[in-house]
Enzyme design. Structure first.
Site, PDB file in Angstrom:
ATOM      1  N   SER A 111       0.816  -1.223   0.000  1.00  0.00           N
ATOM      2  CA  SER A 111       0.000   0.000   0.000  1.00  0.00           C
ATOM      3  C   SER A 111       0.847   1.268   0.000  1.00  0.00           C
ATOM      4  CB  SER A 111      -0.966   0.001   1.198  1.00  0.00           C
ATOM      5  OG  SER A 111      -0.248   0.049   2.420  1.00  0.00           O
ATOM      6  N   GLY A 113       3.759   2.207   1.783  1.00  0.00           N
ATOM      7  CA  GLY A 113       4.283   2.798   3.009  1.00  0.00           C
ATOM      8  C   GLY A 113       5.732   2.471   3.300  1.00  0.00           C
ATOM      9  N   ASP A 115       7.459  -0.236   4.600  1.00  0.00           N
ATOM     10  CA  ASP A 115       7.655  -1.655   4.896  1.00  0.00           C
ATOM     11  C   ASP A 115       9.136  -1.918   5.202  1.00  0.00           C
ATOM     12  OD1 ASP A 115       7.792  -4.397   4.915  1.00  0.00           O
ATOM     13  OD2 ASP A 115       6.759  -4.685   3.018  1.00  0.00           O
ATOM     14  N   TYR A 480       6.966  -2.232  13.291  1.00  0.00           N
ATOM     15  CA  TYR A 480       8.430  -2.172  13.215  1.00  0.00           C
ATOM     16  C   TYR A 480       8.904  -3.571  12.835  1.00  0.00           C
ATOM     17  CZ  TYR A 480       8.421   2.346  15.674  1.00  0.00           C
ATOM     18  OH  TYR A 480       8.217   3.662  16.038  1.00  0.00           O
TER      19      TYR A 480
END
Length: 568
Positions: A111, A113, A115, A480
């Site tokens: 999506s 972001g 990662d 995280y």
């Protein structure tokens, strides 16, 4: 044959093997493309030619790297998807799921972001497809009922900007960095500087749209409360393809105050950190004080290294109120009004992104998703439940200088976080946790040597912190993402492998997530290196062959178990 001839033969053999692998992958990629496009074209409203990008397409590389935020996973050796699918409608997503499942190919969902471990676009499997959601980025804000629908391909910066266009006193409690993607951020928990007042992003989700393994588009009512619970912090990639979230917007005052204060160890940094551990999780709910701990060059002793702490804070109120609160609770900080900046909420979003230029940077900058570059990086996480003593802190400063470059980010909890039940969402790290630690190291030198050195530095400091952090399990934060704490190969021991990292991310919520997974995706179509595994008995029964190999009694027993287990 001489040793040199053997070496040359070995080198030629290795090169030939490499070439054969490339030829095989190329042929497979072409075959998958043909089969996938043919399948998509059988579905209504799925114009495959416009949304499917094979490896030989000139735009393949630029599309792939556009949302790679960790350059460790942007190398020639990194395994690439055979196709990138870029849906522009919900029906594209539905058809993509059905076709990937029909062809038996792993589908990874991205999506757009941050990662950290690249698991949305890298795979341990030889053949896989990336479903890249960046085109699905619409945001519809309804200021009258304080809600917003946001598609998962939008960024947080875009979400915040759209909210500010409709209201100056509404916000959404999510992350600080504007280029984080809505989909991964919210489905993995989503925290930010409003968490002590309003909790996490997942605590403020009203509805969602998800495409399940059968290609059906489901809202909250259709998916049921168990699946709705799971995708609010359990990671979306285990259960389906989340298309959009309906968000509850929260009130903020017209005036917000921020500050940044720095101290070095040879000043009173240790005293400040000791007191911060007491104050940050217990102070006014409207105050959030993040603390950065970094090994740096000493400003006073040339050639020496020291540790600097920086406290960056946001307060839902004016500077006079803030200085008064911290004057009583945190005199060691010595906060003065001139240290503070008053601004609107949307200005504070810009400040967190770049406090050096916020006053000349317009909110429109939050719409910029075209980053110039991406760092090489490694992240890890921990939770602290007992304050670290002076002796412990002093030993930490020494270790950080010795280790090298790894910095720590302390994010305080308390407030609303401590009042929300650990079982309310898959994210369990609530009451009893004083603060979360992020281990952070970035570097700009390519190659395995540098990567191994800096990743090892993070592991050394993580090991050193063992006595100071949570135990049984040693907890971690899903967003995280850290593959050091466990990886699933989804063989016969997939449940046990999943439990290793699952208990760290989800504590007592792990088994409920497993039951939801087994109910909605028993064949484990939606999977990644750290996804939720289905129950072992059912998964082995499904994957061992046709259900005709299972006795009717055993099948009924399994189904009964699911019905009982998921109805929590």
């Amino acid at each position: 044959m001489t040793r040199s001839n053997l070496s040359r033969l070995s080198a030629h053999t290795t090169f030939l093997s490499f070439v054969l692998v490339l030829v095989h992958v190329s042929a497979t990629s072409a075959s998958v493309y043909d089969d996938f496009v043919q399948c998509l074209n059988t579905h209504p409203n799925s114009s495959a030619a416009k949304i499917v990008i094979p490896q030989n397409n000139p735009s393949f590389t630029s599309t792939l790297i556009a949302y790679i935020r960790n350059s460790r996973f942007n190398t020639t050796a990194t395994r690439k998807p055979v196709l990138i699918v870029t849906p522009t409608t919900e029906s594209h997503v539905q058809a993509s799921v059905l076709c990937a499942r029909k062809l038996g190919i792993q589908l990874k969902v991205r999506s757009g972001g941050h990662d950290y471990e690249g698991i949305s676009y890298v795979s341990s499997e030889q053949i896989f497809i990336v479903l890249d959601m960046f085109n699905l980025r619409s945001i519809d804000v309804n200021a009258e009922d304080s809600s917003a629908w946001a598609q998962v391909g939008a960024t947080l910066g875009e979400l915040y900007y759209r909210i500010s266009q409709k209201s100056k006193v509404l916000a959404f409690p999510a992350g600080i960095c504007p280029t984080v993607g809505v989909g991964g951020h919210i489905s993995g928990g989503g925290y930010g500087n409003l968490l002590r007042k309003y909790g996490l992003a997942v605590d403020n989700v009203l509805d969602a749209l998800i495409v399940d393994v059968n290609g059906k588009l489901l809202d909250r009512k259709a998916m049921g409360e168990d699946l709705f619970w799971a995708i609010r912090g359990g990671g979306g990639g285990s259960f389906g393809v989340i298309v959009a979230y309906k968000l509850k917007l929260v009130p903020v005052p017209e005036t917000i105050t921020v500050f940044r204060v720095m101290r070095y160890v040879d000043q009173n940094a240790t005293d400040v950190v000791l007191r911060w551990q007491q104050v940050a999780p217990t102070t006014d709910d409207g105050l959030w004080m993040r603390m950065l701990v970094q090994p740096v060059s000493s400003p006073t002793k040339k050639g020496e290294r020291t540790v600097r702490i920086s406290i960056l804070a946001e307060f839902l109120g004016n500077a006079n109120q803030l200085v008064s609160i911290l004057g009583k609770e945190f005199p060691e900080l010595g906060l003065k009004k001139e240290d503070c900046l008053e601004m609107s909420w949307i200005q504070s979003v810009v400040w967190w992104n770049d406090d050096a230029t916020y006053n000349t940077t317009k909110p429109e900058s939050l719409l910029d998703r075209n980053l110039n570059d991406a760092n090489f990086l490694k992240r890890k996480s921990d939770y602290v439940q007992t304050p670290i003593s002076r002796q412990g802190l002093e030993s930490l400063w020494k270790k950080m200088i010795e280790v090298g470059k790894v910095g720590l980010v302390f994010n305080p909890y308390g407030g609303a976080m401590a009042r929300i039940l650990a079982s309310a969402a898959p994210f369990p790290h609530r009451a009893g946790n004083l603060f979360k630690i992020q281990y952070s190291v970035n570097w700009d030198i390519a190659g395995d040597e540098a990567a191994n050195m800096y990743v090892n530095q993070s592991r050394v400091l993580y090991s050193f912190m063992t006595p100071f952090v949570s135990k049984n399990p040693r907890s971690a934060f899903l967003n995280y993402r850290d593959l050091d704490i466990g990886v699933n190969t989804f063989g016969k021991d997939s449940y046990e492998q999943g439990k290793v990292y699952g208990l760290k991310y989800f504590n007592d919520n792990f088994d409920r997530l497993v039951k939801v997974k087994t109910a909605v995706d028993p064949e484990n179509f939606f999977r990644n290196e750290q996804s939720i595994p289905p129950l072992p008995s059912f998964h082995s029964a499904v994957t061992s062959g046709s259900t005709s190999n299972i006795s009717m009694g055993k099948l009924l027993a399994l189904l009964l178990y699911l019905l009982i287990g998921v109805a929590l």
